[in-house]
Each structure stands twice: as C-alpha cells, then as structure tokens.
Design a protein around this motif. Sequence first.
Motif, short mmCIF file in Angstrom:
data_model
loop_
_atom_site.label_atom_id
_atom_site.label_comp_id
_atom_site.label_asym_id
_atom_site.label_seq_id
_atom_site.Cartn_x
_atom_site.Cartn_y
_atom_site.Cartn_z
N ILE A 28 0.85 -1.20 0.00
CA ILE A 28 0.00 0.00 0.00
C ILE A 28 0.88 1.24 0.00
O ILE A 28 0.64 2.19 -0.75
CB ILE A 28 -0.97 -0.02 1.20
CG1 ILE A 28 -1.99 -1.16 1.01
CG2 ILE A 28 -1.66 1.32 1.38
CD1 ILE A 28 -2.77 -1.51 2.27
N PHE A 29 1.91 1.23 0.83
CA PHE A 29 2.86 2.35 0.85
C PHE A 29 3.47 2.55 -0.53
O PHE A 29 3.49 3.66 -1.06
CB PHE A 29 3.97 2.09 1.88
CG PHE A 29 5.05 3.13 1.84
CD1 PHE A 29 4.97 4.26 2.63
CD2 PHE A 29 6.12 3.00 0.97
CE1 PHE A 29 5.95 5.24 2.56
CE2 PHE A 29 7.11 3.97 0.90
CZ PHE A 29 7.02 5.09 1.69
N ASP A 30 4.00 1.47 -1.13
CA ASP A 30 4.64 1.56 -2.44
C ASP A 30 3.68 2.09 -3.49
O ASP A 30 4.05 2.93 -4.32
CB ASP A 30 5.19 0.20 -2.87
CG ASP A 30 6.38 -0.25 -2.04
OD1 ASP A 30 6.96 0.58 -1.30
OD2 ASP A 30 6.74 -1.44 -2.12
N ALA A 31 2.45 1.61 -3.47
CA ALA A 31 1.44 2.06 -4.44
C ALA A 31 1.13 3.54 -4.24
O ALA A 31 1.01 4.29 -5.22
CB ALA A 31 0.17 1.23 -4.31
N ALA A 32 1.02 3.98 -3.00
CA ALA A 32 0.72 5.38 -2.71
C ALA A 32 1.84 6.29 -3.19
O ALA A 32 1.60 7.33 -3.80
CB ALA A 32 0.48 5.58 -1.21
N PHE A 33 3.07 5.89 -2.96
CA PHE A 33 4.21 6.74 -3.31
C PHE A 33 4.58 6.67 -4.78
O PHE A 33 5.41 7.45 -5.25
CB PHE A 33 5.40 6.48 -2.39
CG PHE A 33 5.28 7.28 -1.12
CD1 PHE A 33 5.97 8.46 -0.96
CD2 PHE A 33 4.41 6.89 -0.13
CE1 PHE A 33 5.82 9.23 0.18
CE2 PHE A 33 4.24 7.65 1.02
CZ PHE A 33 4.96 8.82 1.18
N ALA A 34 3.93 5.78 -5.52
CA ALA A 34 4.13 5.74 -6.97
C ALA A 34 3.20 6.72 -7.67
O ALA A 34 3.36 7.01 -8.85
CB ALA A 34 3.89 4.32 -7.50
N GLN A 35 2.22 7.27 -6.93
CA GLN A 35 1.24 8.17 -7.52
C GLN A 35 1.79 9.58 -7.65
O GLN A 35 2.43 10.08 -6.74
CB GLN A 35 -0.04 8.20 -6.67
CG GLN A 35 -0.67 6.83 -6.46
CD GLN A 35 -0.87 6.08 -7.74
OE1 GLN A 35 -1.54 6.55 -8.65
NE2 GLN A 35 -0.26 4.91 -7.84
N LYS A 36 1.49 10.20 -8.77
CA LYS A 36 1.92 11.58 -9.01
C LYS A 36 0.76 12.56 -8.84
O LYS A 36 0.95 13.76 -8.75
CB LYS A 36 2.50 11.73 -10.42
CG LYS A 36 3.68 10.81 -10.68
CD LYS A 36 4.84 11.12 -9.76
CE LYS A 36 6.00 10.20 -10.04
NZ LYS A 36 6.63 9.68 -8.86
N GLU A 37 -0.45 12.04 -8.84
CA GLU A 37 -1.66 12.85 -8.71
C GLU A 37 -2.41 12.42 -7.44
O GLU A 37 -2.14 11.36 -6.88
CB GLU A 37 -2.59 12.64 -9.92
CG GLU A 37 -1.97 13.02 -11.25
CD GLU A 37 -1.93 14.51 -11.49
OE1 GLU A 37 -2.82 15.21 -10.99
OE2 GLU A 37 -0.99 14.97 -12.15
N HIS A 38 -3.38 13.20 -7.02
CA HIS A 38 -4.23 12.83 -5.90
C HIS A 38 -4.96 11.54 -6.25
O HIS A 38 -5.31 11.32 -7.41
CB HIS A 38 -5.25 13.94 -5.62
CG HIS A 38 -4.62 15.19 -5.12
ND1 HIS A 38 -4.07 16.14 -5.97
CD2 HIS A 38 -4.45 15.66 -3.87
CE1 HIS A 38 -3.59 17.14 -5.26
NE2 HIS A 38 -3.80 16.88 -3.98
#
Length: 155
Positions: A28-38
Amino acid sequence: MSFEASRDKFQAYLTKQGLRVTNQRLAIFDAAFAQKEHFTAEQLLDKARAIDDSVSRATVYRTLPLMTESQILREVDIGSGEKFYLPASGTNSQVAQVVCVDCDKIFEISAPFMEWYGSTVSLKLGLKPITQRLQVSAQCIAQRQTGLCPHRVAK
C-alpha cells in the motif's frame, strides 16, 4: 522527503504503535508513493493489488489513517464525499488547493502567504494556529467553451 525516508518513517510509526510491518502495508505504501496525482482509497486498492494481490480493501482503509497520522500522506477533502490522498512532500506545507468542479481534478499551488495570514487572524483572537487550508472551487473554462475538460482523467 525521499521515498526511503518516508518508508522508514512509516515503518517506525507502525512499530511505535505496536503494529506489524506487513507485506500488505508495504505494498500500500509503495502504491501510494508511486502516484503523481491525488488518489482515492479505491484507486489505491487497485494499484496496491497490482503489487500484492493479497491486499484487501479493509487493509487499505485501515492503513490510510496510519499513513496520514504518521504524516507521510496528506488527506484532502473536496466536499464530494470521497477523500483524496497525496504523498506529503515535506517541501511546502503552505499550499492552496484549487478544485475543478467539472472534473474533480485537484491542483495545488504554493501559497506562502497562508502562514502569515493564519498567524495574523489567530493572534488577533488570542489563539495559536495549528492547521489551515485554503481551497478554491473553480469551473473549467475550456469545458464551458468547448464541452471538453482538458484535465478530466478517464475512469
């Protein structure tokens, strides 16, 4: 804050809270920090499952508050009934959010005046500011003229 520093901060927070650092929470952390937009919780669920298919919806919804409490994610409420998230950059906490009411796209712009303004109005009342936010709802000029919003993200 770098990816590694944020990950270390999150793991330390989990440990301090007496919680386990699990593969699902790290996905979940990795997926969240891969995001560039909200992103929303449901969007995060899809991205986290692409990393680890054992990630459950419940785990995402239980992990998001941990990530915001540890100050590695920022939560944004635009009044649509759905919360949005963005990794905390640590570079500028003084941002204004401009929300397109046509497509719900969230723009963030630097707003260094906010610290001064929040302190000034709070001190006049004998208070000390803790948090503040500025959020502007706006209409998409291009959509009003052409019928197409250039910021609309396909769902």
